[in-house]
Design a protein around this motif. Structure first.
Motif, PDB file in Angstrom:
ATOM      1  N   GLY A 264       0.788  -1.184  -0.124  1.00 23.02           N
ATOM      2  CA  GLY A 264      -0.158  -0.104   0.071  1.00 23.02           C
ATOM      3  C   GLY A 264       0.737   1.189   0.001  1.00 23.02           C
ATOM      4  N   PRO A 265       0.314   2.286   0.063  1.00 28.17           N
ATOM      5  CA  PRO A 265       0.739   3.692   0.060  1.00 28.17           C
ATOM      6  C   PRO A 265       1.682   3.769   1.202  1.00 28.17           C
ATOM      7  CG  PRO A 265      -1.524   4.038   0.762  1.00 28.17           C
ATOM      8  CD  PRO A 265      -1.319   2.624   0.556  1.00 28.17           C
ATOM      9  N   GLN A 266       2.634   4.981   1.356  1.00 26.88           N
ATOM     10  CA  GLN A 266       3.346   5.280   2.438  1.00 26.88           C
ATOM     11  C   GLN A 266       2.333   5.615   3.575  1.00 26.88           C
ATOM     12  OE1 GLN A 266       6.606   5.454   3.117  1.00 26.88           O
ATOM     13  NE2 GLN A 266       6.857   4.609   1.138  1.00 26.88           N
ATOM     14  N   PRO A 267       2.588   5.214   4.748  1.00 28.82           N
ATOM     15  CA  PRO A 267       1.724   5.316   5.822  1.00 28.82           C
ATOM     16  C   PRO A 267       1.715   7.030   6.267  1.00 28.82           C
ATOM     17  CG  PRO A 267       3.810   4.273   6.666  1.00 28.82           C
ATOM     18  CD  PRO A 267       3.718   4.257   5.075  1.00 28.82           C
ATOM     19  N   THR A 268       0.680   7.441   6.835  1.00 32.87           N
ATOM     20  CA  THR A 268       0.612   8.936   7.403  1.00 32.87           C
ATOM     21  C   THR A 268       1.240   9.035   8.603  1.00 32.87           C
ATOM     22  OG1 THR A 268      -1.483   8.459   8.288  1.00 32.87           O
ATOM     23  CG2 THR A 268      -1.419   9.257   6.067  1.00 32.87           C
ATOM     24  N   ARG A 269       1.608   7.922   9.477  1.00 31.67           N
ATOM     25  CA  ARG A 269       2.197   8.013  10.814  1.00 31.67           C
ATOM     26  C   ARG A 269       1.507   8.633  11.657  1.00 31.67           C
ATOM     27  NH1 ARG A 269       6.057   4.767  10.136  1.00 31.67           N
ATOM     28  NH2 ARG A 269       7.441   4.462   8.487  1.00 31.67           N
ATOM     29  N   ALA A 270       0.026   8.607  11.607  1.00 29.87           N
ATOM     30  CA  ALA A 270      -0.677   9.336  12.314  1.00 29.87           C
ATOM     31  C   ALA A 270      -0.701   9.288  13.730  1.00 29.87           C
ATOM     32  CB  ALA A 270      -2.199   9.168  12.065  1.00 29.87           C
ATOM     33  N   ARG A 271      -0.410   8.017  14.320  1.00 27.44           N
ATOM     34  CA  ARG A 271      -0.392   7.710  15.758  1.00 27.44           C
ATOM     35  C   ARG A 271       0.824   8.549  16.254  1.00 27.44           C
ATOM     36  NH1 ARG A 271       0.262   1.635  18.195  1.00 27.44           N
ATOM     37  NH2 ARG A 271      -0.586   2.258  20.447  1.00 27.44           N
ATOM     38  N   GLU A 272       1.635   8.824  15.555  1.00 31.09           N
ATOM     39  CA  GLU A 272       3.105   9.441  16.109  1.00 31.09           C
ATOM     40  C   GLU A 272       2.781  10.881  16.029  1.00 31.09           C
ATOM     41  OE1 GLU A 272       6.255   8.089  13.777  1.00 31.09           O
ATOM     42  OE2 GLU A 272       5.919   6.039  13.858  1.00 31.09           O
ATOM     43  N   ARG A 273       1.746  11.279  15.412  1.00 32.32           N
ATOM     44  CA  ARG A 273       1.528  12.756  15.277  1.00 32.32           C
ATOM     45  C   ARG A 273       0.333  13.412  16.049  1.00 32.32           C
ATOM     46  NH1 ARG A 273       2.448  14.412   9.158  1.00 32.32           N
ATOM     47  NH2 ARG A 273       3.045  16.391   9.916  1.00 32.32           N
ATOM     48  N   VAL A 274      -0.223  12.776  16.965  1.00 32.87           N
ATOM     49  CA  VAL A 274      -1.397  12.904  17.683  1.00 32.87           C
ATOM     50  C   VAL A 274      -1.254  14.300  18.568  1.00 32.87           C
ATOM     51  CG1 VAL A 274      -2.933  12.411  19.875  1.00 32.87           C
ATOM     52  CG2 VAL A 274      -2.528  10.848  17.618  1.00 32.87           C
ATOM     53  N   ALA A 275      -0.199  14.350  19.234  1.00 32.66           N
ATOM     54  CA  ALA A 275      -0.060  15.734  19.680  1.00 32.66           C
ATOM     55  C   ALA A 275       0.267  16.784  18.902  1.00 32.66           C
ATOM     56  CB  ALA A 275       1.295  15.511  20.887  1.00 32.66           C
ATOM     57  N   GLU A 276       0.725  16.624  17.832  1.00 32.73           N
ATOM     58  CA  GLU A 276       1.118  17.715  16.953  1.00 32.73           C
ATOM     59  C   GLU A 276      -0.023  18.260  16.361  1.00 32.73           C
ATOM     60  OE1 GLU A 276       3.076  18.048  12.427  1.00 32.73           O
ATOM     61  OE2 GLU A 276       3.470  16.236  13.615  1.00 32.73           O
ATOM     62  N   PHE A 277      -1.180  17.648  16.042  1.00 30.95           N
ATOM     63  CA  PHE A 277      -2.536  18.022  15.485  1.00 30.95           C
ATOM     64  C   PHE A 277      -3.809  18.175  16.351  1.00 30.95           C
ATOM     65  CE2 PHE A 277      -0.054  16.675  12.036  1.00 30.95           C
ATOM     66  CZ  PHE A 277      -0.368  17.602  10.993  1.00 30.95           C
ATOM     67  N   TYR A 278      -3.796  17.533  17.341  1.00 31.02           N
ATOM     68  CA  TYR A 278      -5.196  17.775  18.209  1.00 31.02           C
ATOM     69  C   TYR A 278      -4.875  18.824  19.207  1.00 31.02           C
ATOM     70  CZ  TYR A 278      -7.667  13.357  16.768  1.00 31.02           C
ATOM     71  OH  TYR A 278      -8.297  12.437  16.218  1.00 31.02           O
ATOM     72  N   THR A 279      -6.132  19.579  19.333  1.00 29.84           N
ATOM     73  CA  THR A 279      -6.429  20.581  20.249  1.00 29.84           C
ATOM     74  C   THR A 279      -7.553  20.042  21.063  1.00 29.84           C
ATOM     75  OG1 THR A 279      -8.213  21.539  18.903  1.00 29.84           O
ATOM     76  CG2 THR A 279      -5.511  22.392  18.522  1.00 29.84           C
ATOM     77  N   GLU A 280      -7.884  20.744  22.099  1.00 29.84           N
ATOM     78  CA  GLU A 280      -8.969  20.352  22.993  1.00 29.84           C
ATOM     79  C   GLU A 280     -10.112  20.409  22.341  1.00 29.84           C
ATOM     80  OE1 GLU A 280     -11.194  18.509  26.033  1.00 29.84           O
ATOM     81  OE2 GLU A 280      -9.116  18.609  25.783  1.00 29.84           O
ATOM     82  N   GLU A 281     -10.434  21.226  21.499  1.00 29.02           N
ATOM     83  CA  GLU A 281     -11.849  21.448  20.958  1.00 29.02           C
ATOM     84  C   GLU A 281     -11.892  20.006  19.678  1.00 29.02           C
ATOM     85  OE1 GLU A 281     -14.217  23.849  17.310  1.00 29.02           O
ATOM     86  OE2 GLU A 281     -12.357  24.889  18.054  1.00 29.02           O
ATOM     87  N   SER A 282     -10.506  19.789  18.985  1.00 25.67           N
ATOM     88  CA  SER A 282     -10.568  18.593  17.920  1.00 25.67           C
ATOM     89  C   SER A 282     -10.906  17.329  18.629  1.00 25.67           C
ATOM     90  CB  SER A 282      -9.706  18.772  16.973  1.00 25.67           C
ATOM     91  OG  SER A 282      -8.463  18.669  17.716  1.00 25.67           O
ATOM     92  N   ARG A 283     -10.210  17.274  19.846  1.00 29.44           N
ATOM     93  CA  ARG A 283     -10.427  16.099  20.720  1.00 29.44           C
ATOM     94  C   ARG A 283     -12.007  15.777  21.191  1.00 29.44           C
ATOM     95  NH1 ARG A 283     -11.687  13.891  25.112  1.00 29.44           N
ATOM     96  NH2 ARG A 283     -12.270  15.748  25.715  1.00 29.44           N
ATOM     97  N   GLN A 284     -12.614  16.695  21.573  1.00 29.53           N
ATOM     98  CA  GLN A 284     -13.953  16.675  21.928  1.00 29.53           C
ATOM     99  C   GLN A 284     -14.885  16.339  20.752  1.00 29.53           C
ATOM    100  OE1 GLN A 284     -15.093  20.212  24.059  1.00 29.53           O
ATOM    101  NE2 GLN A 284     -13.657  19.793  25.752  1.00 29.53           N
ATOM    102  N   LEU A 285     -14.587  16.856  19.684  1.00 27.86           N
ATOM    103  CA  LEU A 285     -15.476  16.976  18.676  1.00 27.86           C
ATOM    104  C   LEU A 285     -15.133  15.330  18.112  1.00 27.86           C
ATOM    105  CD1 LEU A 285     -14.892  19.811  16.385  1.00 27.86           C
ATOM    106  CD2 LEU A 285     -17.056  19.185  17.384  1.00 27.86           C
ATOM    107  N   VAL A 286     -14.069  14.924  17.873  1.00 28.52           N
ATOM    108  CA  VAL A 286     -14.109  13.433  17.561  1.00 28.52           C
ATOM    109  C   VAL A 286     -14.604  12.409  18.619  1.00 28.52           C
ATOM    110  CG1 VAL A 286     -12.310  11.540  17.044  1.00 28.52           C
ATOM    111  CG2 VAL A 286     -12.090  13.886  16.227  1.00 28.52           C
ATOM    112  N   ALA A 287     -14.225  12.633  19.892  1.00 26.71           N
ATOM    113  CA  ALA A 287     -14.909  11.876  20.877  1.00 26.71           C
ATOM    114  C   ALA A 287     -16.231  11.736  20.863  1.00 26.71           C
ATOM    115  CB  ALA A 287     -14.622  12.208  22.207  1.00 26.71           C
ATOM    116  N   SER A 288     -17.025  12.693  20.595  1.00 27.83           N
ATOM    117  CA  SER A 288     -18.463  12.868  20.346  1.00 27.83           C
ATOM    118  C   SER A 288     -19.023  12.242  19.037  1.00 27.83           C
ATOM    119  CB  SER A 288     -18.862  14.321  20.261  1.00 27.83           C
ATOM    120  OG  SER A 288     -20.268  14.423  20.289  1.00 27.83           O
ATOM    121  N   LEU A 289     -18.325  12.642  18.003  1.00 26.10           N
ATOM    122  CA  LEU A 289     -18.930  12.067  16.688  1.00 26.10           C
ATOM    123  C   LEU A 289     -18.609  10.566  16.363  1.00 26.10           C
ATOM    124  CD1 LEU A 289     -17.369  14.943  14.414  1.00 26.10           C
ATOM    125  CD2 LEU A 289     -19.724  14.452  14.768  1.00 26.10           C
ATOM    126  N   TYR A 290     -17.522  10.026  17.050  1.00 21.17           N
ATOM    127  CA  TYR A 290     -17.189   8.657  16.947  1.00 21.17           C
ATOM    128  C   TYR A 290     -17.468   7.914  18.248  1.00 21.17           C
ATOM    129  CZ  TYR A 290     -15.105  10.300  12.568  1.00 21.17           C
ATOM    130  OH  TYR A 290     -14.861  10.482  11.437  1.00 21.17           O
TER     131      TYR A 290
END
Length: 260
Positions: free
Chosen positions: A218-244
């Motif tokens: 498959g394609p090159q991995p995005t390595r999202a697990r290693e970049r969680v702290a880089e991208f998540y704010t408290e607002e985005s965390r709350q939105l994802v926790a609620s939506l999912y």
């Protein structure tokens, strides 16, 4: 009472409705009707070994497929084509829309059904990193500009888009629980991308297939697990926790970001 999704399917003015009926009468889709063609491609039925794999977008599909193909070839199955290729997906699997009523009964009563899922926090971030580039059609849909692309602010903007109706616009970020046509109690195996090697080894043993290790594809991995702290704010965390929320509950993931 007829399930509302089946009422929608019955209203479709084409031969598609007849092809969908047997499987989707037993397993009505829990996703938007517009996703059913995509769902139909992603529910992979393999009659020779009587299993069904629910392929979740952004959950290592190419690697899982390549590992399965290699194991089946080693076991002596008549596997044709290049391993891990997109065309081989179509050659080796039967789509649920092609199943007769008798075959659907066999799926329900005998087939092993499995799914490999991913932590919603990293799956959503991976979808953003992979699909949200400004030049991509999906990126344009949720307003990713060059200035926002690949930034914490851009990801927060994307999460707001999901909360404002975008969640239902694309299977790549739709909740995994809604893409799985089988109720959780009917699944024989639920694996996780976070423990993919260990879980694939157990899965192959359950399917009677030899374990030779993971076959990366498959394609090159995005390595999202290693970049969680880089991208998540408290607002985005709350939105994802609620939506999912249903994904967190159904697949046993903790809603604390620190647990990723």
């Amino acid at each position: 009472m007829i399930h509302p999704v089946l009422q929608e399917v019955a209203a479709i003015p084409s031969g598609m409705e007849k092809r969908w009926r047997p499987f989707y009468r037993v397993y009505p889709p829990r996703c938007p009707l517009a996703f059913v063609p995509s769902l139909n491609r992603r529910v992979a039925v393999y009659p020779p070994r009587e299993y069904v794999w629910v392929r979740i977008p952004k959950a290592a599909n190419s690697t899982i497929a390549a590992t399965l193909w290699a194991a089946m070839a080693e076991a002596g199955d008549a596997v044709t084509g290049q391993t891990g290729g997109k065309n081989s997906d179509k050659q080796r699997f039967v789509r649920p829309s092609a199943l007769s009523a008798e075959q659907v009964t066999a799926v329900r009563e005998r087939y092993s059904k499995f799914i490999i899922v991913r932590n919603p926090y990293t799956r959503v971030l991976s979808a953003y990193l992979n699909k949200g580039r400004p030049g991509k059609d999906r990126g344009r849909k949720f307003g990713q500009t060059e200035a926002l692309a690949g930034t914490r602010a851009g990801f927060e903007h994307f999460c707001r888009y999901l909360a404002n109706g975008g969640l239902r616009k694309d299977a790549h970020w739709y909740p995994q629980s809604g893409l799985c046509p089988f109720p959780p109690g009917e699944l024989d195996f639920i694996g996780r991308m976070e423990t993919l090697g260990e879980d694939l080894e157990r899965l192959l043993a359950q399917l009677g297939l030899p374990w030779q290790g993971i076959v990366q594809a498959g394609p090159q991995p995005t390595r999202a697990r290693e970049r969680v702290a880089e991208f998540y704010t408290e607002e985005s965390r709350q939105l994802v926790a609620s939506l999912y929320a249903e994904d967190f509950r159904a697949f046993g993931y903790a809603q604390e970001l620190e647990a990723v």
